[in-house]
Design a protein around this motif. Structure first.
Motif, short mmCIF file in Angstrom:
data_model
loop_
_atom_site.label_atom_id
_atom_site.label_comp_id
_atom_site.label_asym_id
_atom_site.label_seq_id
_atom_site.Cartn_x
_atom_site.Cartn_y
_atom_site.Cartn_z
N GLY A 137 8.08 11.89 2.29
CA GLY A 137 7.16 11.33 1.12
C GLY A 137 5.64 11.65 1.28
O GLY A 137 5.10 11.01 0.31
N ARG A 138 5.28 12.26 2.15
CA ARG A 138 3.90 12.47 2.42
C ARG A 138 3.60 14.14 2.40
O ARG A 138 4.49 14.66 3.02
CB ARG A 138 3.08 11.83 3.41
CG ARG A 138 3.56 10.44 3.59
CD ARG A 138 2.83 9.57 4.82
NE ARG A 138 3.29 8.40 5.00
CZ ARG A 138 2.50 7.23 4.56
NH1 ARG A 138 1.72 7.54 3.37
NH2 ARG A 138 2.98 6.04 4.85
N ARG B 106 -2.57 10.11 -6.33
CA ARG B 106 -2.06 9.13 -5.77
C ARG B 106 -0.84 8.46 -6.20
O ARG B 106 -0.47 7.43 -6.43
CB ARG B 106 -3.21 8.14 -6.07
CG ARG B 106 -4.57 8.32 -5.62
CD ARG B 106 -5.58 7.26 -5.79
NE ARG B 106 -5.67 7.01 -7.16
CZ ARG B 106 -6.37 7.82 -7.92
NH1 ARG B 106 -7.10 8.96 -7.59
NH2 ARG B 106 -6.48 7.81 -9.09
N GLU C 42 10.41 3.14 -1.27
CA GLU C 42 9.47 4.13 -1.53
C GLU C 42 9.63 5.32 -0.95
O GLU C 42 9.77 5.45 0.28
CB GLU C 42 8.21 3.44 -1.06
CG GLU C 42 6.80 4.21 -1.58
CD GLU C 42 5.41 3.72 -1.33
OE1 GLU C 42 4.84 3.65 -2.26
OE2 GLU C 42 5.26 3.68 -0.35
N LYS D 225 4.88 8.56 -1.08
CA LYS D 225 3.96 7.84 -0.53
C LYS D 225 2.46 8.11 -0.99
O LYS D 225 1.79 8.15 0.11
CB LYS D 225 4.24 7.49 0.89
CG LYS D 225 5.68 7.02 1.11
CD LYS D 225 6.23 7.01 2.48
CE LYS D 225 7.50 6.52 2.82
NZ LYS D 225 7.97 6.57 4.31
N GLY D 226 2.25 8.38 -2.10
CA GLY D 226 0.64 8.51 -2.54
C GLY D 226 0.36 9.90 -2.21
O GLY D 226 -0.29 10.18 -1.30
N ARG E 131 2.79 7.43 -6.15
CA ARG E 131 4.00 6.64 -5.40
C ARG E 131 5.41 6.73 -6.32
O ARG E 131 5.30 6.17 -7.49
CB ARG E 131 3.42 5.52 -4.91
CG ARG E 131 2.16 5.38 -4.03
CD ARG E 131 1.55 4.24 -3.36
NE ARG E 131 0.84 4.14 -2.51
CZ ARG E 131 0.91 4.39 -1.23
NH1 ARG E 131 2.35 4.50 -0.62
NH2 ARG E 131 -0.06 4.59 -0.36
N LYS F 273 4.04 4.71 -9.57
CA LYS F 273 2.41 4.08 -9.49
C LYS F 273 1.76 5.94 -9.42
O LYS F 273 2.01 6.40 -8.57
CB LYS F 273 2.32 3.26 -8.52
CG LYS F 273 2.90 1.99 -8.78
CD LYS F 273 2.87 0.86 -7.63
CE LYS F 273 3.69 -0.41 -7.82
NZ LYS F 273 3.55 -1.16 -6.77
#
Length: 241
Positions: free
Chosen positions: A218-219, A7, A16, A19-20, A9, A57
């Motif tokens: 980002g994914r 997860r 950002e 993104k996870g 980030r 994060k």
């Protein structure tokens, strides 16, 4: 036992960029992370190494130990290694001096003579000119020489996990083969887990990833085996629009 990302980030200057995402790199395995420009690949590499500009994060663990609060040097001592897309020069410090300092910082007892012999053996295998080993790190080195020196450092330091950030960037086909095969040898002999970050499939012909992950904006948008690379060759990154 793994470099495990959950997860995650990552932000920089309020934006950002990761993104996870979840990733897992096991000892002796190669994971290829592919994606177009601006997808967040290099940001991920710097964040993993603890670059202070990035806000992180989520969870990053090395063999079960959370490293989120560790500084870059502490992460290195835990066994994490980063090969830069654009290796920087270090004025006044030779390759041999850099490696000797790093190994002694880790508490390893090794003489300068013993290290010199090891470095020269690895340099010969990688096609690195002997005289470069006594010059300031990357001082006047070609792009290919810089990338070979990064792989030489990895082979000497033998980290648990290595992140190769676009190591194929700017290499001709001969240098690419040497660099990729040099990295693959560390995977096979020392069971280092490697995350290879790249735009292209050409380095993957030599380093032979066990798994391929595609990152866009980002994914994670795809993952699997070599069939993912073949799909990208046919369709390009626009397939994921």
């Amino acid at each position: 036992m793994a470099l495990e990302i959950k997860r995650l980030r990552v932000g920089i200057e309020g934006k950002e960029v990761i993104k996870g995402i979840d990733l897992r790199i096991e000892p002796g395995k190669v994971v290829a992370l592919m994606g177009p420009n601006g997808s967040g690949k290099s940001s991920l590499a710097y964040a993993l190494m603890g670059h202070p500009r990035y806000e992180v994060k989520g969870s990053v663990k090395i063999d079960g130990k959370d490293i989120n609060e560790l500084t870059p040097d502490e992460r290195a001592r835990q066994g994490l290694f980063l090969a830069f897309q654009y290796p920087v020069g270090i004025e006044g410090v030779s390759v041999k001096e850099l490696l000797l300092g790093a190994m002694r910082e880790r508490g390893e007892k090794i003489s300068a003579l013993e290290l010199r012999r090891k470095v020269e053996i690895e340099a010969k295998e990688l096609g690195v000119e002997k005289e470069l080993l006594s010059r300031s790190v990357n001082d006047g080195f070609s792009g290919g020489e810089k990338k070979k020196i990064e792989i030489l450092q990895m082979r000497i330091l033998q980290p648990k996990y290595a992140v190769l950030d676009e190591t194929d960037s700017g290499l001709d086909i001969d240098a690419l083969r040497v660099v990729a095969e040099g990295a693959r040898m560390v995977v096979e002999k020392e069971k280092v887990g490697v995350l290879v970050i790249t735009h292209y499939q050409r380095i993957l012909r030599y380093i032979q990833p066990d798994r391929v992950v595609v990152l866009k904006q980002g994914r994670v948008v795809d993952e699997g085996g070599v069939e993912v690379v073949e799909k990208l060759e046919r369709e390009g990154y626009k397939f994921y629009d």
